[in-house]
Design a protein around this motif. Structure first.
Motif, PDB file in Angstrom:
ATOM      1  N   THR A   1       3.534   7.208  -6.875  1.00  0.00           N
ATOM      2  CA  THR A   1       3.317   6.976  -5.390  1.00  0.00           C
ATOM      3  C   THR A   1       2.322   7.449  -4.710  1.00  0.00           C
ATOM      4  O   THR A   1       1.653   6.533  -3.979  1.00  0.00           O
ATOM      5  CB  THR A   1       4.542   7.576  -4.665  1.00  0.00           C
ATOM      6  OG1 THR A   1       5.827   7.443  -5.553  1.00  0.00           O
ATOM      7  CG2 THR A   1       4.860   7.033  -3.211  1.00  0.00           C
TER       8      THR A   1
ATOM      9  N   MET B   1      -0.524   4.677  -4.946  1.00  0.00           N
ATOM     10  CA  MET B   1      -0.567   3.330  -4.472  1.00  0.00           C
ATOM     11  C   MET B   1      -1.308   3.013  -3.451  1.00  0.00           C
ATOM     12  O   MET B   1      -1.619   3.655  -2.252  1.00  0.00           O
ATOM     13  CB  MET B   1       1.040   3.215  -4.293  1.00  0.00           C
ATOM     14  CG  MET B   1       1.855   3.074  -5.454  1.00  0.00           C
ATOM     15  SD  MET B   1       1.459   1.762  -6.426  1.00  0.00           S
ATOM     16  CE  MET B   1       1.734   2.431  -7.984  1.00  0.00           C
TER      17      MET B   1
ATOM     18  N   PHE C   1       3.745  -1.227  -2.365  1.00  0.00           N
ATOM     19  CA  PHE C   1       3.602  -0.908  -4.039  1.00  0.00           C
ATOM     20  C   PHE C   1       4.312   0.475  -3.982  1.00  0.00           C
ATOM     21  O   PHE C   1       4.803   0.948  -4.958  1.00  0.00           O
ATOM     22  CB  PHE C   1       2.125  -0.802  -4.338  1.00  0.00           C
ATOM     23  CG  PHE C   1       1.597  -1.871  -4.734  1.00  0.00           C
ATOM     24  CD1 PHE C   1       1.744  -2.342  -5.959  1.00  0.00           C
ATOM     25  CD2 PHE C   1       0.676  -2.855  -3.721  1.00  0.00           C
ATOM     26  CE1 PHE C   1       1.165  -3.787  -6.383  1.00  0.00           C
ATOM     27  CE2 PHE C   1       0.181  -4.106  -4.095  1.00  0.00           C
ATOM     28  CZ  PHE C   1       0.463  -4.409  -5.256  1.00  0.00           C
ATOM     29  N   ALA C   2       3.988   1.301  -2.753  1.00  0.00           N
ATOM     30  CA  ALA C   2       4.574   2.743  -2.808  1.00  0.00           C
ATOM     31  C   ALA C   2       6.114   2.847  -2.850  1.00  0.00           C
ATOM     32  O   ALA C   2       6.780   3.667  -3.257  1.00  0.00           O
ATOM     33  CB  ALA C   2       4.050   3.663  -1.701  1.00  0.00           C
TER      34      ALA C   2
END
Ligand SMILES: Nc1ncnc2c1ncn2[C@@H]1O[C@H](COP(=O)(O)OP(=O)(O)O)[C@@H](O)[C@H]1O
Ligand SMILES: Cc1cn([C@H]2C[C@H](O)[C@@H](COP(=O)(O)OP(=O)(O)O)O2)c(=O)[nH]c1=O
Length: 717
Positions: A336, A339, A344-345
C-alpha cells in the motif's frame, strides 16, 4: 474430572465449530453471554460518547487556547497511561479477587465519577477524574477478558470474540451520532434542567455515567464460575509474588510469550497507520474524502477477516493462523505504501485489514483458550499494557520519523489548483513501509516461535472444535523417581479421601489390569535386557491404553476419585528423556493411547535419584538398574515438565520432607479440590434450575473449567 481432548478432529467434532447459525443461536440463547454482551454494548457506547464529551469539555473550560491543546493531550495521556503502566498489576488483583464483583465495583465507580465531572470547572479535576476512571477500566478490561472464556464453550469462542469486537468497535459510529444528538438536545432540555443551559456537554457525560450504572446490574446477573484459584493456597502469596508469578508464566509459556510479542508488533504497525493515514491520503492525491475511502477499505477487509476466522479455525489450529495473518497485513502495508494512487491502494489496504482481522480474533482466542484460568487476568493485563505501550510509542514515533526523513514534496502548478503530489518516495511512504516491514519481521519471528511450541506440544495442534469430554471423578497421579515415596503417600491419601466420604480407586502403571500386569512383567523382568527403546515405549503405552479403557475411564465416569501410581508423565520422562526418544514423540504416542485423558492433579515427589535408589530395598528391576546417569536425566526432566506445565495441575513436593508433612500438604490440596468441585456443582445446580425456569431447557454453556468442576462434583456422594 480428567478431560479428554480427542486427538485429531473427527467430522462430528468439526460440525459444532465455525460460524454456523447454530453457534450464533446458541450464543444468543446463552443468558450469561447475552448479559455480558449488553453490558459491553452499554458501557462501550457510553465510553465513546464520554470520550468525545470530555474533549469538548476541555475546550469548554479553557476556550480555544494553546493551553486547551495541551490539556487535550494530557487527557489523552490520562486515558492511555493507566492501563499501560498498571496492566500487569491490575491483572494480579483480577486473579485475586472475585472477577464479577470487581467488574460491578468498577462500573459503579466509573458511573459515579463520570456523573460528577460536569460540576467542576477545574481542568485538574477533569484530569484526575479521567485518571480514576481509566484506572478502574484497567481493572475492568482484564477481568472481563478473563471471565469471557468461562461463559462460552471452546468451540464457540471464535464467534463469541467476533460478536464482542463488533459490539466494542461497532458502537463508535453510533456514538458519534448520539453525541451530536445529545448535545443538541441539551438546549431544549435546559428548560427542565437549567444546568444544561450553561453546560450542554453534561448531557452526553451523564449518558455515559448512566451506561456504566446500567452495565453493573447486567454483570450482576451473570453466572460466573466461583474463583477457585485462591482456595487451596496454604500461605497467601504477596501481590508482588503473584506479579512475578504472572510474568514467569508468560515468560515460560512459549505460545503466550510469542503471542504477546506478535500482538505488540502488530499494534505498533496499527498505531503507525492511524497516525500516518491522513498524510498518506494526501500523498496519493486523495484528500480527506480519499482518506475515508482508505479507512473504509481497511474496515471492509477487517470485517471480512473477522468473518473468515471462524471458518478458518475449524480447519487449522489458531496457532497456525496468527503469524500468517500479521505477515499478510505487513506485506500489504508495504505494498500500500508504494502505490501511486488511491485506486491502486484500496485493494492492498483491504487485504491488510483482512490479515489483521484474522490475527486479531485468533490472537484473542488463543490467549483465552490457553492461559490458565488462575492467571488469565495477569495475562490479559500484561497484553493490554503491551498493546497500549506499542500504540502510544508508534503514534508518537511515526510523525517524528516522517519529520526526520522529510515529507513527499507537493508540486504547485497552475494546471492543478492547490497543487499535487508527484510519485516520489519520502517520509510518509517510508514510515508506512517501515511499519509494514516491522510487522512482517515480527510475524516471521512469532510464527517460528509458535511453530516450535506446537511441535513440542502436539496436543495444541488442533482446530478449536468439539469440547473436551469431561469425566466426573478426580484423577490424581503420583510421579517421581523410584523410592521417592509414592506408594507410601498413596496409601495415606487413600485413607484420608475415603474418610472424607469419597469413593476411591487406587491403581498403578504399568499394570492395573490383567493384560497390563502381564505387560508389566515383560517390561520389568531383568530377562528383558536387550529390549529396544521403542518397544519399551510401545509396551508402556499398550499397558496404559488397556488401563484407560478398562479401569480409569469407567471409574472417573462413575465419579470415583482415582489415585494412580504413575501415568503418561512417567513415559515422557523415562522413555522420552531418559531413553532419548523425544518428549514430544512420546507425548503424541500417549495421547493416542489414552484418547487424551489428562490428570487433574499430578503430584511430583521430587528427590535426588541416589537418595531414592538408596531407599528401595530388594533386587533392582530392569529400570531401577538403568544407572544413575539415566535417573538423573529422568529427575531433571520431571522438574522441567512440572515447571513448564500448568501450575494448577502440577504439585511439586520435596520428597525429603517427613512422611507426615508431605501427607498433610497433599491431603489439604486434594480435599480442597474436591470441596471446590462440590461447591461449584451446587452453585451450578442452582443456576441451572434458575436458567431452566427462565428459558427453554436452561441452555447454559460453560467454559471448560466450570464444566469440569461441575462434573467433578456431581459424582461425589
Ligand atoms: N518422606 C520419606 N522420608 C523418608 N523415607 C521415606 C519417605 N517416604 C517413603 N520413605 C521410604 O522410602 C522407601 C520407598 O518408598 P515408597 O513409598 O515405596 O516409594 P515409591 O513408591 O515411590 O517407590 C520406603 O522404604 C519408605 O518407607
Ligand atoms: C509407567 C511407567 C513406568 N516406567 C518405569 C518407572 C519405574 O522404574 C518402573 C515402574 O516400576 P514400579 O515398581 O512401579 O516403580 P515405583 O515402585 O518406583 O513406582 O517403570 C517407565 O519407564 N515408563 C512408564 O510409562
Amino acid at each position: 474430572m480428567g478431560q479428554a481432548d480427542n486427538g485429531a478432529a473427527s467430522p462430528e467434532q468439526v460440525s459444532p465449530g465455525g460460524a454456523s447459525p447454530r453457534v450464533y443461536a446458541a450464543l444468543f440463547r446463552n443468558r450469561d453471554f447475552r448479559n455480558l454482551g449488553l453490558s459491553t454494548f452499554a458501557s462501550t457506547l457510553g465510553d465513546w460518547i464520554g470520550f468525545l464529551a470530555i474533549l469538548t469539555l476541555t475546550e469548554d473550560i479553557l476556550g480555544a487556547t494553546r493551553a486547551a491543546a495541551f490539556a487535550v493531550s494530557a487527557v489523552m495521556a490520562a486515558r492511555v497511561l493507566p492501563s499501560m503502566l498498571l496492566g500487569p498489576v491490575a491483572g494480579v488483583f483480577v486473579d485475586r479477587w472475585d472477577r464479577k464483583r470487581l467488574m460491578i465495583a468498577c462500573d459503579v465507580g466509573r458511573g459515579i465519577v463520570m456523573a460528577l465531572i460536569p460540576f467542576s470547572d477545574e481542568i485538574l479535576t477533569l484530569l484526575l477524574a479521567t485518571l480514576v476512571i481509566e484506572v478502574l477500566s484497567s481493572l475492568f478490561g482484564p477481568a472481563k477478558d478473563a471471565v469471557f472464556p468461562t461463559l462460552v464453550k471452546r468451540s464457540e469462542l471464535v464467534v463469541a470474540n467476533q460478536l464482542n469486537l463488533v459490539v466494542t468497535y461497532g458502537t463508535l459510529p453510533l456514538a458519534g451520532v448520539m453525541f451530536a444528538s445529545l448535545t443538541a438536545l441539551a438546549g431544549p432540555l435546559s428548560g427542565v434542567i437549567p444546568f444544561l443551559g450553561e453546560r450542554a456537554v453534561a448531557l452526553p457525560i451523564w449518558f455515559n455515567a448512566a451506561s456504566f450504572l446500567l452495565s453493573a446490574p447486567l454483570i450482576a446477573r451473570m453466572r460466573t464460575p466461583a474463583s477457585r484459584h485462591r482456595v487451596g493456597d496454604h500461605s497467601a502469596p504477596s501481590a508482588w509474588d503473584e506479579l512475578r508469578e504472572g510474568f514467569r508464566f508468560i515468560g515460560r509459556h512459549p505460545i503466550i510469550r510469542a503471542l504477546i510479542v506478535g500482538v505488540m508488533v502488530a499494534s505498533a504497525a496499527a498505531g503507525t497507520v492511524i497516525s500516518t493515514g491522513q498524510f498518506f491520503a494526501n500523498v496519493v492525491n486523495a484528500g480527506p474524502s480519499g482518506f475515508g475511502i482508505l479507512v473504509a477499505a481497511v474496515g471492509v477487509g477487517l470485517v471480512a477477516g473477522l468473518g473468515a476466522s471462524a471458518w478458518l479455525t475449524v480447519r487449522l489450529a489458531p496457532e497456525r493462523l496468527f503469524a500468517p495473518g500479521i505477515g499478510v497485513a505487513g506485506v500489504m502495508l508495504v505494498t500500500t505504501a508504494f502505490m501511486p494512487s488511491l485506486a491502486f491502494a484500496a485493494a492492498p489496504a483491504g487485504i491488510m485489514g483482512a490479515g489483521a482481522g484474522v490475527a486479531f480474533i485468533v490472537g484473542y482466542t488463543i490467549l483465552q483458550a490457553r492461559a490458565d484460568d488462575r492467571l488469565r487476568g495477569r495475562t490479559f493485563g500484561a497484553m493490554n499494557s503491551g498493546v497500549r505501550a506499542s500504540i502510544f510509542g508508534s503514534t508518537t514515533a511515526a510523525p517524528l520519523l516522517i519529520g526526520l526523513i522529510g515529507r513527499e514534496p507537493r508540486v504547485v502548478t497552475e494546471a492543478v489548483p492547490g497543487g499535487f503530489y508527484p510519485y516520489t518516495i519520502g517520509g510518509v511512504r517510508l514510515t508506512l513501509a517501515a511499519a509494514g516491514a516491522l510487522a512482517f519481521v515480527g510475524a516471521v519471528l512469532t510464527g517460528r516461535a509458535l511453530h516450535r511450541a506446537v511441535a513440542e506440544h502436539p496436543e495444541l495442534d488442533q482446530p478449536l472444535t468439539g469440547d473436551e469430554v469431561a469425566t466426573e471423578g478426580l484423577f490424581v497421579v503420583f510421579e517421581g523417581g523410584d523410592g521417592a515415596g509414592k506408594s507410601t503417600q498413596i496409601k495415606l491419601l487413600r485413607t484420608a479421601v475415603e474418610r472424607a466420604g469419597h469413593r476411591v480407586l487406587v491403581t498403578r502403571e504399568p499394570g492395573g489390569t490383567p493384560i497390563g500386569e502381564r505387560v508389566r512383567e515383560l517390561l520389568l523382568a531383568r530377562s528383558s535386557e536387550g529390549m529396544a527403546d521403542r518397544t519399551e515405549a510401545l509396551l508402556y503405552a499398550a499397558a496404559r491404553a488397556q488401563h484407560v479403557e478398562e479401569v480409569l475411564r469407567p471409574a472417573l465416569e462413575a465419579g470415583t476419585v482415582v489415585i494412580c501410581d504413575r501415568f503418561v508423565d512417567s513415559s515422557i520422562v523415562y522413555q522420552g528423556a531418559g531413553r532419548g526418544l523425544g518428549e514430544a514423540e512420546i507425548d503424541r504416542l500417549n495421547r493416542w493411547a489414552t484418547g487424551g485423558l489428562t490428570p487433574d492433579l499430578v503430584v511430583l515427589l521430587d528427590l535426588e535419584p541416589d537418595q531414592g535408589l538408596r531407599r528401595v530395598d530388594g533386587e533392582p528391576d530392569r529400570l531401577e538398574a538403568a544407572g544413575l546417569g539415566f535417573h538423573r536425566t529422568v529427575a531433571a526432566a520431571y522438574r522441567e515438565r512440572a515447571k513448564r506445565g500448568d501450575p494448577h495441575r502440577y504439585l511439586v513436593l520435596d520428597a525429603t520432607r517427613p512422611v507426615e508433612d508431605l501427607h498433610v500438604a497433599l491431603r489439604t490440596t486434594v480435599l480442597q479440590r474436591l470441596a471446590d468441585a462440590d461447591a461449584d456443582a451446587d452453585a451450578d445446580a442452582d443456576a441451572g434450575a434458575d436458567a431452566g425456569a427462565e428459558e427453554d431447557g436452561g441452555t447454559f454453556a460453560v467454559g471448560e473449567e466450570l464444566a469440569r468442576d461441575t462434573l467433578e462434583g456431581r459424582g461425589h456422594p
